[in-house]
Design a protein around this motif. Structure first.
Motif, mmCIF file in Angstrom:
data_model
loop_
_atom_site.group_PDB
_atom_site.id
_atom_site.type_symbol
_atom_site.label_atom_id
_atom_site.label_comp_id
_atom_site.label_asym_id
_atom_site.label_seq_id
_atom_site.Cartn_x
_atom_site.Cartn_y
_atom_site.Cartn_z
ATOM 1 N N LYS A 184 0.333 -1.659 0.412
ATOM 2 C CA LYS A 184 0.239 -3.046 0.857
ATOM 3 C C LYS A 184 1.238 -3.243 1.997
ATOM 4 C CE LYS A 184 -1.255 -4.922 -3.596
ATOM 5 N NZ LYS A 184 -0.970 -5.904 -4.678
ATOM 6 N N SER B 63 5.116 -3.276 1.533
ATOM 7 C CA SER B 63 5.686 -4.154 0.507
ATOM 8 C C SER B 63 5.498 -3.550 -0.875
ATOM 9 C CB SER B 63 5.023 -5.538 0.558
ATOM 10 O OG SER B 63 3.621 -5.436 0.366
ATOM 11 N N GLU B 64 4.573 -2.602 -0.967
ATOM 12 C CA GLU B 64 4.321 -1.962 -2.263
ATOM 13 C C GLU B 64 3.703 -0.591 -2.041
ATOM 14 O OE1 GLU B 64 1.390 -2.702 -6.085
ATOM 15 O OE2 GLU B 64 2.326 -4.458 -5.144
ATOM 16 N N PRO C 289 2.445 2.566 -4.569
ATOM 17 C CA PRO C 289 2.311 3.118 -5.922
ATOM 18 C C PRO C 289 3.047 4.449 -6.044
ATOM 19 C CG PRO C 289 0.185 2.381 -5.090
ATOM 20 C CD PRO C 289 1.137 2.311 -3.934
ATOM 21 N N ALA D 106 11.041 1.519 -8.882
ATOM 22 C CA ALA D 106 11.071 0.069 -8.762
ATOM 23 C C ALA D 106 12.104 -0.419 -7.747
ATOM 24 C CB ALA D 106 11.345 -0.558 -10.127
ATOM 25 N N ARG E 280 12.470 -0.656 -2.710
ATOM 26 C CA ARG E 280 12.258 -1.618 -1.642
ATOM 27 C C ARG E 280 13.222 -1.389 -0.485
ATOM 28 N NH1 ARG E 280 9.892 -6.520 -0.628
ATOM 29 N NH2 ARG E 280 11.049 -7.978 0.697
#
Length: 229
Positions: free
Chosen positions: A158, A171-172, A174, A178, A181
């Motif tokens: 994304k 932004s993301e 897979p 976690a 970022r």
């Protein structure tokens, strides 16, 4: 730049000229491979090795892709000798052996992307937030790059616009941890440590340095350099 003696014989193992010898050959000369089985290219990756503000991956539109190709930002290795090892370098196309005006490399890539469109991505394989001596800096690990490459191949990332450099940042992704970022959007690393002013200053300096570098190639399509502004 492999070794060639006065009689024209080639020696691929002689390091008289350099420890980083290279040679070109046709795929038809690789007897274990059938060139007719090669498929089309689905994407292009431009490698970048930075230790500060470049994300682990970014998506580049056409002129910006040609600009980053021309910047050829990397770090010197031992193959370049003690003077280059570990230093930040800029080598157009990361190709010191191009025999013509280097601006032609960027122009040709832009032409190819216009006639044969495909997505282009920038991959930073270095760090975020400073060199290894910076205790809190983040290494872009092999596992991180592997997850990014898998997500690129499967079109699962994304994207959102980066306000400073004109490319898209993830932004993301897979498969990434976690807390990844900070390697996807380096500004968050500086913000979390109260160092946003330093981040802004570094960006301004980097943009000025890049503009000056690309300004040294008079044959370069002006739209390529302008894409960095």
């Amino acid at each position: 730049n492999v070794f060639q003696d006065d009689a024209g014989s080639l020696d691929f193992f002689c390091t008289t000229y350099t420890h980083n010898g290279r040679a070109s050959f046709s795929l038809k000369d690789v007897t274990a491979y059938d060139p007719s089985k090669m498929g089309k290219a689905d994407l292009l990756l431009i490698l970048n090795r930075n230790e500060n503000v470049i994300p682990a991956v970014a998506k580049l539109p056409g002129p910006l892709a040609a600009a980053y190709f021309m910047l050829g930002e990397t770090q010197g290795t031992s193959a370049g000798g003690a003077d280059e090892e570990g230093r930040a370098l800029r080598v157009p196309g990361t190709n010191p052996f191009f025999p013509l005006d280097h601006g032609l490399q960027g122009n040709r890539l832009l032409e190819l992307l216009e006639t044969h469109p495909l997505p282009v991505y920038l991959l930073n394989t270095g760090r975020i937030g400073g060199p290894e001596t910076e205790p809190e800096s983040r290494k872009v690990r092999i596992a991180d790059t592997s997850a990014i490459l898998r997500a690129l191949a499967e079109d699962e990332i994304k994207w959102e616009a980066d306000p400073d450099f004109g490319y898209l940042v993830a932004s993301e992704v897979p498969g990434l941890d976690a807390d990844a970022r900070e390697i996807l959007q380096p500004g968050t690393w500086y913000e979390a440590r109260g160092r946003t002013p330093e981040y802004r200053e570094f960006i301004a300096r980097l943009k000025a340095d890049r503009a000056e570098f690309l300004g040294g190639f008079p044959s370069l399509d002006p739209g390529i350099a302008a894409a960095l502004s």
